[in-house]
Design an enzyme around this catalytic site. Structure first.
Site, mmCIF file in Angstrom:
data_model
loop_
_atom_site.group_PDB
_atom_site.id
_atom_site.type_symbol
_atom_site.label_atom_id
_atom_site.label_comp_id
_atom_site.label_asym_id
_atom_site.label_seq_id
_atom_site.Cartn_x
_atom_site.Cartn_y
_atom_site.Cartn_z
ATOM 1 N N SER A 128 0.867 -1.381 0.086
ATOM 2 C CA SER A 128 0.077 0.088 0.006
ATOM 3 C C SER A 128 0.779 1.301 -0.090
ATOM 4 C CB SER A 128 -1.077 0.005 1.157
ATOM 5 O OG SER A 128 -0.293 -0.313 2.420
ATOM 6 N N HIS A 179 1.276 4.671 4.301
ATOM 7 C CA HIS A 179 0.465 5.490 3.187
ATOM 8 C C HIS A 179 1.059 6.959 3.037
ATOM 9 C CE1 HIS A 179 -3.338 2.749 3.529
ATOM 10 N NE2 HIS A 179 -2.267 1.942 3.434
#
Length: 256
Positions: A128, A179
């Site tokens: 991610s 992230h």
């Protein structure tokens, strides 16, 4: 740009880095979660992100978590996100620059996790951070290189990014730092990597590979236009419709 019109064979040919990454995701998941092979479990033990072991000098753990996932749904969501947003960047940047950007963003996310995670024994895995690096590059385009991305595509990618960014802070168990720092990493490496980039065009891919075919004397853009909506090509639109549906379902599943 984000709606795939290529056939499956074309996709494999045009975007080998994206395809290779997706294959790695699912092969590792299959060996680790389904077959539970000893060597695969060893890869998981030695490759999972672990802040304590990074602090002990096992710096490869800043890279290896990018390719590992915690179950099928995790691998599915990250892989289809890559299939949706990666191909345009692979063409625009080229293979070497694309993989450089992807790894740089993923490593940036893992370094951020090491620096900012709540405790020294924090463990993490997943692509991610690298995926958010893609959004970082697109965000740079939207702000500074508008000529590379149309208004409609800008709205689409930024809307999905905002939703994903918002849910990063809303759902438990998310590696927020991966992230955030992955996004920053993608944005940071975008200026040099996009220096000579041109807007995405699937016709450029087809022209390039058509010119490599010994049976092709020259490339005629109308040749592809005439075939685009022929009955023989309905299958590929059905295929990509299914893929986009799965992406949407995986995305919604991760939201709720």
């Amino acid at each position: 740009m984000f709606v795939r019109t290529e056939s499956f064979q074309e996709f494999l040919k045009f975007y080998p880095i994206v395809c290779g990454l997706v294959i790695i995701h699912f092969v590792l998941w299959f060996f680790i979660d389904i077959l539970q092979l000893p060597f695969a479990l060893q890869i998981l033990r030695e490759g999972i992100g672990n802040n304590y072991f990074v602090g002990q000098g096992e710096y490869w753990r800043l890279v290896t978590p990018i390719f590992l996932h915690g179950g099928f749904a995790h691998a599915l969501f990250n892989s289809f996100s890559l299939v949706l947003f990666g191909p345009a960047l692979e063409q625009m940047l080229g293979k070497a620059k694309f993989i450089t950007m992807y790894l740089a963003a993923g490593i940036a996310g893992n370094i951020g996790t090491y620096l900012m995670a709540p405790n020294e024994f924090y463990q993490h895995l997943g692509a991610s951070g690298a995926i958010f690096g893609l959004f970082g590059v697109y965000a740079y385009m939207v702000i500074y290189r508008k000529s590379l991305i149309g208004a409609a595509n800008s709205q689409l990618v930024m809307t999905i990014f905002v939703i994903g960014f918002f849910m990063t802070f809303m759902r438990p168990g998310i590696n927020v730092w991966a992230h955030l720092f992955g996004l920053i990493g993608g944005f940071a490496v975008a200026p040099p990597l996009l220096k000579n980039a041109r807007p995405f065009s699937v016709w450029q891919n087809r022209a390039k590979f058509a010119n490599r075919d010994r049976d092709e004397v020259s490339f005629n853009p109308n040749r592809w236009k005439n075939k685009r909506f022929s009955s023989k090509n309905y299958g590929k639109y059905i295929l990509w419709g299914i893929i986009l549906f799965l992406v949407a379902m995986a995305f919604l599943g991760n939201l709720f």
